[in-house]
Design a protein around this motif. Sequence first.
Motif, PDB file in Angstrom:
ATOM      1  N   PRO A 231       0.821  -1.211   0.000  1.00 24.78           N
ATOM      2  CA  PRO A 231       0.000   0.000   0.000  1.00 24.78           C
ATOM      3  C   PRO A 231       0.856   1.262   0.000  1.00 24.78           C
ATOM      4  N   VAL A 232       0.274   2.317  -0.534  1.00 24.46           N
ATOM      5  CA  VAL A 232       0.892   3.644  -0.515  1.00 24.46           C
ATOM      6  C   VAL A 232       0.008   4.529   0.353  1.00 24.46           C
ATOM      7  N   PRO A 233       0.577   5.244   1.332  1.00 22.99           N
ATOM      8  CA  PRO A 233      -0.279   6.010   2.244  1.00 22.99           C
ATOM      9  C   PRO A 233      -0.871   7.241   1.587  1.00 22.99           C
ATOM     10  N   ALA A 234      -2.145   7.513   1.863  1.00 20.76           N
ATOM     11  CA  ALA A 234      -2.735   8.806   1.533  1.00 20.76           C
ATOM     12  C   ALA A 234      -2.120   9.868   2.443  1.00 20.76           C
ATOM     13  N   ALA A 235      -2.467  11.113   2.212  1.00 17.88           N
ATOM     14  CA  ALA A 235      -1.830  12.205   2.956  1.00 17.88           C
ATOM     15  C   ALA A 235      -2.018  12.070   4.456  1.00 17.88           C
ATOM     16  N   ASP A 236      -3.181  11.536   4.888  1.00 17.85           N
ATOM     17  CA  ASP A 236      -3.477  11.440   6.314  1.00 17.85           C
ATOM     18  C   ASP A 236      -3.252  10.033   6.869  1.00 17.85           C
ATOM     19  N   GLU A 237      -2.527   9.190   6.143  1.00 14.61           N
ATOM     20  CA  GLU A 237      -2.321   7.805   6.540  1.00 14.61           C
ATOM     21  C   GLU A 237      -0.852   7.489   6.772  1.00 14.61           C
ATOM     22  N   VAL A 238      -0.630   6.365   7.432  1.00 12.18           N
ATOM     23  CA  VAL A 238       0.687   5.743   7.498  1.00 12.18           C
ATOM     24  C   VAL A 238       0.541   4.307   6.997  1.00 12.18           C
TER      25      VAL A 238
ATOM     26  N   VAL B 239       0.757  13.892   7.844  1.00  7.91           N
ATOM     27  CA  VAL B 239       0.737  13.237   9.156  1.00  7.91           C
ATOM     28  C   VAL B 239       1.769  13.860  10.075  1.00  7.91           C
ATOM     29  N   ASP B 240       1.327  14.262  11.263  1.00  9.21           N
ATOM     30  CA  ASP B 240       2.221  14.753  12.305  1.00  9.21           C
ATOM     31  C   ASP B 240       2.163  13.799  13.491  1.00  9.21           C
ATOM     32  N   GLY B 241       3.265  13.665  14.199  1.00  5.91           N
ATOM     33  CA  GLY B 241       3.273  12.906  15.439  1.00  5.91           C
ATOM     34  C   GLY B 241       3.655  11.454  15.299  1.00  5.91           C
ATOM     35  N   TRP B 242       3.778  10.955  14.070  1.00 12.61           N
ATOM     36  CA  TRP B 242       4.191   9.570  13.853  1.00 12.61           C
ATOM     37  C   TRP B 242       5.394   9.535  12.929  1.00 12.61           C
ATOM     38  N   SER B 243       6.294   8.585  13.182  1.00 13.66           N
ATOM     39  CA  SER B 243       7.520   8.465  12.396  1.00 13.66           C
ATOM     40  C   SER B 243       7.751   7.017  11.998  1.00 13.66           C
ATOM     41  N   ILE B 244       8.542   6.830  10.956  1.00 20.66           N
ATOM     42  CA  ILE B 244       8.925   5.479  10.545  1.00 20.66           C
ATOM     43  C   ILE B 244       9.616   4.777  11.714  1.00 20.66           C
ATOM     44  N   GLY B 245       9.194   3.555  11.973  1.00 23.26           N
ATOM     45  CA  GLY B 245       9.742   2.768  13.074  1.00 23.26           C
ATOM     46  C   GLY B 245       8.902   2.763  14.329  1.00 23.26           C
ATOM     47  N   ASP B 246       7.963   3.702  14.446  1.00 23.74           N
ATOM     48  CA  ASP B 246       7.105   3.723  15.632  1.00 23.74           C
ATOM     49  C   ASP B 246       6.270   2.439  15.707  1.00 23.74           C
ATOM     50  N   GLU B 247       6.166   1.881  16.905  1.00 15.85           N
ATOM     51  CA  GLU B 247       5.347   0.691  17.133  1.00 15.85           C
ATOM     52  C   GLU B 247       3.959   1.127  17.581  1.00 15.85           C
TER      53      GLU B 247
ATOM     54  N   VAL C 257      -3.156   2.853   7.136  1.00 13.36           N
ATOM     55  CA  VAL C 257      -3.996   3.108   8.297  1.00 13.36           C
ATOM     56  C   VAL C 257      -4.126   4.617   8.504  1.00 13.36           C
ATOM     57  N   PRO C 258      -5.338   5.145   8.697  1.00 14.11           N
ATOM     58  CA  PRO C 258      -5.456   6.555   9.070  1.00 14.11           C
ATOM     59  C   PRO C 258      -4.665   6.839  10.348  1.00 14.11           C
ATOM     60  N   ALA C 259      -3.899   7.903  10.349  1.00 11.58           N
ATOM     61  CA  ALA C 259      -3.085   8.220  11.523  1.00 11.58           C
ATOM     62  C   ALA C 259      -3.950   8.411  12.763  1.00 11.58           C
ATOM     63  N   ALA C 260      -5.184   8.858  12.581  1.00  9.41           N
ATOM     64  CA  ALA C 260      -6.085   9.072  13.717  1.00  9.41           C
ATOM     65  C   ALA C 260      -6.570   7.772  14.332  1.00  9.41           C
ATOM     66  N   HIS C 261      -6.287   6.636  13.705  1.00 14.33           N
ATOM     67  CA  HIS C 261      -6.719   5.331  14.213  1.00 14.33           C
ATOM     68  C   HIS C 261      -5.613   4.597  14.961  1.00 14.33           C
ATOM     69  N   LEU C 262      -4.590   5.307  15.380  1.00 14.33           N
ATOM     70  CA  LEU C 262      -3.436   4.668  16.007  1.00 14.33           C
ATOM     71  C   LEU C 262      -3.183   5.197  17.407  1.00 14.33           C
ATOM     72  N   VAL C 263      -2.657   4.315  18.252  1.00 14.63           N
ATOM     73  CA  VAL C 263      -2.103   4.704  19.549  1.00 14.63           C
ATOM     74  C   VAL C 263      -0.765   4.004  19.695  1.00 14.63           C
ATOM     75  N   PRO C 264       0.126   4.528  20.544  1.00 14.60           N
ATOM     76  CA  PRO C 264       1.415   3.859  20.731  1.00 14.60           C
ATOM     77  C   PRO C 264       1.246   2.486  21.368  1.00 14.60           C
ATOM     78  N   LYS C 265       2.040   1.525  20.932  1.00 15.80           N
ATOM     79  CA  LYS C 265       2.027   0.205  21.555  1.00 15.80           C
ATOM     80  C   LYS C 265       2.849   0.256  22.841  1.00 15.80           C
ATOM     81  N   PRO C 266       2.235  -0.058  23.991  1.00 15.26           N
ATOM     82  CA  PRO C 266       3.007  -0.091  25.239  1.00 15.26           C
ATOM     83  C   PRO C 266       4.027  -1.230  25.222  1.00 15.26           C
ATOM     84  N   ASP C 267       5.157  -0.999  25.852  1.00 17.76           N
ATOM     85  CA  ASP C 267       6.209  -2.025  25.898  1.00 17.76           C
ATOM     86  C   ASP C 267       5.730  -3.299  26.584  1.00 17.76           C
TER      87      ASP C 267
END
Length: 308
Positions: A23-30, A78-86, A103-113
């Motif tokens: 997949p290729v991300p839309a402007a608001d996706e990762v 997309v702001d607030g998310w970077s390549i490699g983020d879990e 995935v829409p960036a608004a549908h994500l939360v950080p994965k806890p360790d």
Amino acid sequence: MKAVRFNQFGGPEVLEVIETDLPVPAADEVVVQVRAAGINPGEASIRKGLLEAFYPTTLPCGEGSDLAGAITAVGDEVDGWSIGDEVVGWVDTRSSHAQSVAVPAAHLVPKPDGVSWEIAGSAFVVGSTAWAATDAVQPQPGDVVAVSAAAGGVGGLVSQLLVERGATVLGIGSLENAEWLQSKAVTPIDRSGGLDAVAERLRAAAPDGIDAFVDLFGGGYVQLALDLGVPGDRINTIIDFEQVGKNGVLGAGSADGSTAQVLGEVVTRLADGRLELPIEATYPLGEVQAAFAQLELRRTRGKIVLIP
């Protein structure tokens, strides 16, 4: 990459794993490389063509909502998310049963360790459903609340959320899950022998009555709750759609809890131990038919998870 598809309605045998473009991300996706993706009964019902009135399907169709993995590409806006983020998240495009997904960036939360990939990848559907179903019946400290399929993926979380809110929980399920339910401060109620037998066991466990009922199984439990004197506006079902609206019966489910805020609350509780989500089994993506065959036996404690 590999992804699950089906070209016709039917049983697990219609599922196949195909090769398709990344997949290729839309402007608001990762784009997320999927490490784990839970499977759910609703996905099986969609594949069988049973939910066309609610969720129409265009064939061929992909599959899957739940996901956890690492970001491999980021859309321009997309702001607030970077390549490699879990991350932990979900899609509404039936596409997470794959090696990568947009995935829409608004549908994500950080994965806890402290949360495994398997648990993180199956947290969204059961978590959002359990949160909404629990809220719907307005549990108060001291209430007696019955839950059908109380040790399933959604039921286990509903039961624990109700206990967290101070309710006395009567968990209807198989005897093999009684010990696990007791470990969560839930009173197990044997489901064997039919609804009349279950009703008698509920009356014995709650002689002063039942205040609310969460139905996660169908098959007549809503009517059982009404017969036991539970008010309709304190009965919630996620499966017996014909009963929703009758006698005030509620139908809150995943769509009502589908927010990043709710997902964040769920994964935080999974990380700190307030919630437990058992993993019944894991399957590689290529064994998706076997994974759903096991799910559709309706005997799962917790979750079955695909590992792409």
